[in-house]
Design a protein around this motif. Structure first.
Motif, PDB file in Angstrom:
ATOM      1  N   SER A 356       2.096   7.549 -12.823  1.00 19.45           N
ATOM      2  CA  SER A 356       3.360   7.041 -12.261  1.00 19.45           C
ATOM      3  C   SER A 356       3.373   7.083 -10.734  1.00 19.45           C
ATOM      4  CB  SER A 356       4.521   7.868 -12.799  1.00 19.45           C
ATOM      5  OG  SER A 356       4.324   9.219 -12.418  1.00 19.45           O
ATOM      6  N   MET A 357       2.431   7.801 -10.110  1.00 15.02           N
ATOM      7  CA  MET A 357       2.457   7.879  -8.638  1.00 15.02           C
ATOM      8  C   MET A 357       1.463   6.913  -7.987  1.00 15.02           C
ATOM      9  SD  MET A 357       2.980  11.938  -7.864  1.00 15.02           S
ATOM     10  CE  MET A 357       3.811  11.791  -6.264  1.00 15.02           C
ATOM     11  N   VAL A 358       0.697   6.175  -8.809  1.00 13.55           N
ATOM     12  CA  VAL A 358      -0.371   5.337  -8.251  1.00 13.55           C
ATOM     13  C   VAL A 358       0.195   4.206  -7.390  1.00 13.55           C
ATOM     14  CG1 VAL A 358      -2.253   3.754  -8.845  1.00 13.55           C
ATOM     15  CG2 VAL A 358      -2.006   5.902 -10.090  1.00 13.55           C
ATOM     16  N   ASP A 359       1.224   3.536  -7.891  1.00 16.03           N
ATOM     17  CA  ASP A 359       1.755   2.406  -7.118  1.00 16.03           C
ATOM     18  C   ASP A 359       2.296   2.868  -5.772  1.00 16.03           C
ATOM     19  OD1 ASP A 359       1.007   0.591  -8.975  1.00 16.03           O
ATOM     20  OD2 ASP A 359       2.986   0.424  -9.940  1.00 16.03           O
ATOM     21  N   GLY A 360       2.968   4.013  -5.771  1.00 15.93           N
ATOM     22  CA  GLY A 360       3.525   4.554  -4.528  1.00 15.93           C
ATOM     23  C   GLY A 360       2.418   4.900  -3.538  1.00 15.93           C
ATOM     24  N   ALA A 361       1.324   5.449  -4.053  1.00 10.47           N
ATOM     25  CA  ALA A 361       0.196   5.817  -3.179  1.00 10.47           C
ATOM     26  C   ALA A 361      -0.403   4.557  -2.556  1.00 10.47           C
ATOM     27  CB  ALA A 361      -0.855   6.571  -3.977  1.00 10.47           C
ATOM     28  N   LYS A 362      -0.571   3.526  -3.388  1.00  9.87           N
ATOM     29  CA  LYS A 362      -1.139   2.264  -2.876  1.00  9.87           C
ATOM     30  C   LYS A 362      -0.244   1.684  -1.779  1.00  9.87           C
ATOM     31  CE  LYS A 362      -3.354   0.241  -6.939  1.00  9.87           C
ATOM     32  NZ  LYS A 362      -3.073  -0.722  -8.006  1.00  9.87           N
ATOM     33  N   GLN A 363       1.057   1.705  -2.060  1.00 12.41           N
ATOM     34  CA  GLN A 363       2.039   1.166  -1.122  1.00 12.41           C
ATOM     35  C   GLN A 363       1.946   1.883   0.231  1.00 12.41           C
ATOM     36  OE1 GLN A 363       3.965  -1.314  -1.859  1.00 12.41           O
ATOM     37  NE2 GLN A 363       5.137  -1.291   0.064  1.00 12.41           N
ATOM     38  N   LEU A 364       1.835   3.204   0.154  1.00  8.71           N
ATOM     39  CA  LEU A 364       1.754   4.021   1.364  1.00  8.71           C
ATOM     40  C   LEU A 364       0.518   3.646   2.187  1.00  8.71           C
ATOM     41  CD1 LEU A 364       3.231   6.483   2.550  1.00  8.71           C
ATOM     42  CD2 LEU A 364       1.688   7.937   1.231  1.00  8.71           C
ATOM     43  N   LEU A 365      -0.594   3.441   1.481  1.00 10.02           N
ATOM     44  CA  LEU A 365      -1.833   3.101   2.181  1.00 10.02           C
ATOM     45  C   LEU A 365      -1.734   1.719   2.809  1.00 10.02           C
ATOM     46  CD1 LEU A 365      -4.365   4.526  -0.399  1.00 10.02           C
ATOM     47  CD2 LEU A 365      -3.952   5.366   1.910  1.00 10.02           C
ATOM     48  N   VAL A 366      -1.173   0.771   2.068  1.00  8.23           N
ATOM     49  CA  VAL A 366      -1.034  -0.588   2.596  1.00  8.23           C
ATOM     50  C   VAL A 366      -0.160  -0.569   3.846  1.00  8.23           C
ATOM     51  CG1 VAL A 366       0.002  -2.851   2.098  1.00  8.23           C
ATOM     52  CG2 VAL A 366      -1.427  -1.724   0.382  1.00  8.23           C
ATOM     53  N   GLU A 367       0.902   0.240   3.800  1.00 11.00           N
ATOM     54  CA  GLU A 367       1.831   0.261   4.942  1.00 11.00           C
ATOM     55  C   GLU A 367       1.261   0.992   6.143  1.00 11.00           C
ATOM     56  OE1 GLU A 367       5.391   2.021   3.413  1.00 11.00           O
ATOM     57  OE2 GLU A 367       5.865   0.223   2.225  1.00 11.00           O
ATOM     58  N   ARG A 368       0.452   2.034   5.931  1.00 10.55           N
ATOM     59  CA  ARG A 368       0.143   2.903   7.068  1.00 10.55           C
ATOM     60  C   ARG A 368      -1.318   2.948   7.516  1.00 10.55           C
ATOM     61  NH1 ARG A 368       3.147   8.348   7.071  1.00 10.55           N
ATOM     62  NH2 ARG A 368       2.244   8.242   9.147  1.00 10.55           N
ATOM     63  N   TYR A 369      -2.277   2.697   6.615  1.00 11.37           N
ATOM     64  CA  TYR A 369      -3.679   2.962   6.982  1.00 11.37           C
ATOM     65  C   TYR A 369      -4.180   2.031   8.079  1.00 11.37           C
ATOM     66  CZ  TYR A 369      -8.731   3.762   6.545  1.00 11.37           C
ATOM     67  OH  TYR A 369     -10.043   4.036   6.814  1.00 11.37           O
ATOM     68  N   GLN A 370      -4.025   0.743   7.872  1.00 15.07           N
ATOM     69  CA  GLN A 370      -4.583  -0.198   8.848  1.00 15.07           C
ATOM     70  C   GLN A 370      -3.852  -0.111  10.190  1.00 15.07           C
ATOM     71  OE1 GLN A 370      -4.748  -4.303   7.584  1.00 15.07           O
ATOM     72  NE2 GLN A 370      -6.413  -4.740   8.992  1.00 15.07           N
ATOM     73  N   VAL A 371      -2.523   0.044  10.117  1.00 11.89           N
ATOM     74  CA  VAL A 371      -1.734   0.151  11.349  1.00 11.89           C
ATOM     75  C   VAL A 371      -2.210   1.352  12.167  1.00 11.89           C
ATOM     76  CG1 VAL A 371       0.608   0.550  12.228  1.00 11.89           C
ATOM     77  CG2 VAL A 371       0.263  -0.840  10.179  1.00 11.89           C
TER      78      VAL A 371
END
Ligand code: GLA
Length: 391
Positions: A356-371
């Motif tokens: 249940s936490m996988v989508d949230g983790a992906k979202q966090l990475l998409v929002e913050r890693y590249q930036v």
């Protein structure tokens, strides 16, 4: 068929068969695979005779093959623009001057011969989807699949562990990287739904069932692993120096408390290297117990400590990876763990978390890693898979 084919990419297999047929004029007789791996915990402990806890993943190197009646080996590499290699088993096998991939094939076959195995040639096509240079053991999976192919074709009397050891020998002596035994062992001996607690001294392996409530996520930082061979070999020398100064066969032979009591005997950097190895090997045994009892809180804590130890004592992490581990650790709390996995200096992280936490983790990475870092992550959702075999 000794292995299930369900997790093998059908498009990859179709392409493999088509290149084989174009190159050799007939369809292949048989197929073999060996997986990459992700290490859950226990990093750089293998060549110190310690413990590791990897699992094989559902990304593999595949071989299509037909045996030959002469002593020639012909190989085509689908993932290298169909580059080819050809050599004879009657002459001493030398390194290929320009094609590094060829040397894994040549090295494994040469070392099978050095072990006294006698066999004829083969036509082979190779492909794979283990990300290369990402710390997921694409090289070990290539070494193991070639060993497994010749074992299968010519009924060589080799155990799976010997296929793994032969691959490691080829990598150490023919390719020239002083890797330990973890990657080849789990690629050869992995098991679906299980992690492998491996004692790298005795090679005793215990299968530990992966809790169904946890997803295994691999996050590729896409930071290219620079200087990896030289840094790897330097770490190995520092560990050997620590063992030598302390009068040990290997760092396996000292507990963390004893090491701390002997701190003054070691140069500062060498002490920190040894501190990482000894503590991570101890954490690995505790993590295996946490997996057995599905103690996610303990597992999360051990993975966090392991990462800090790799960052501060062994100094093999890089800032973009530390960033991901930090934000995911905050996000997961004690419900899951995350750490860098593999040799270091870039590459991948492994995270265990409730589905249940996988989508949230992906979202966090998409929002913050590249930036934050300028790199773009790749995420693989994995399942623990079977080791090498025919399919
Ligand atoms: C690489 C090596 C392994 C092991 C890891 C670090 O993957 O091939 O033998 O030492 O690094 O744990």
């Amino acid at each position: 068929m000794s292995n299930e084919t369900s997790n093998i990419s059908q498009s990859m297999l179709t392409e493999l068969n088509s290149v084989f047929t174009q190159t050799f004029g007939a369809a292949p007789a048989r197929h073999f695979q060996a997986p990459g791996r992700v290490n859950l915990i226990g990093e750089h402990t293998d060549y110190n005779d310690g413990f590791v806890l990897p699992c094989a993943i559902d990304y593999q190197t595949l071989v299509a093959v037909t045996p030959r009646n002469d002593m020639t080996v012909k190989v085509v590499a689908v993932d290298y623009s169909n580059q080819q290699d050809e050599f004879s088993l009657d002459c001493e096998i030398e390194a290929h001057a320009t094609q590094l991939w060829s040397n894994y094939v040549r090295g494994v076959i040469k070392h099978l011969q050095l072990r006294g195995h006698v066999f004829k040639g083969a036509n082979l096509a190779i492909t794979g989807n283990v990300p290369q240079g990402a710390g997921l053991s694409s090289s070990a999976s290539l070494e193991v699949v070639i060993g497994e192919t010749f074992r299968g074709l010519y009924k060589l009397s080799l155990t799976k562990a010997e296929v793994a050891l032969n691959g490691q020998e080829a990598e150490n002596q023919f390719v020239g990287c002083q890797c330990g035994i973890m990657d080849q062992m789990v690629s050869a001996c992995g098991s679906k739904f299980n992690a492998l607690l491996l004692d790298c001294r005795s090679l005793d392996a215990e299968l530990i069932s992966m809790p169904e409530n946890l997803a295994v996520i691999i996050i590729n930082s896409n930071v290219k692993r620079g200087l990896v061979d030289s840094e790897y070999n330097t770490r190995r020398l520092q560990c050997e120096a620590a063992a030598r100064i302390l009068g040990l066969t290997a760092l396996r032979d000292i507990s963390l408390t004893e090491l701390q009591n002997n701190k003054d005997k070691l140069p500062e950097v060498v002490y920190r290297r040894a501190h990482h190895v000894v503590s991570d090997s101890e954490r690995t045994v505790l993590a295996a117990q946490a997996l057995r009892t599905n103690d996610v809180v303990q597992l999360s804590k051990l993975m966090a400590e392991s990462h800090i130890s790799m960052r501060d004592d062994f100094e093999i992490t890089v800032p973009p990876i530390d960033f991901v581990v930090k934000i995911l650790t905050e996000y997961l709390g004690d419900k899951g763990g995350v750490r860098m996995t593999g040799g270091g200096f870039g590459g991948c992280m492994v995270a265990l978390m409730p589905h249940s936490m996988v989508d949230g983790a992906k979202q966090l990475l998409v929002e913050r890693y590249q930036v934050e870092t300028g790199y773009k992550e790749t995420i693989y959702i994995c399942s623990a898979s079977d080791g090498a075999g025919e399919f």
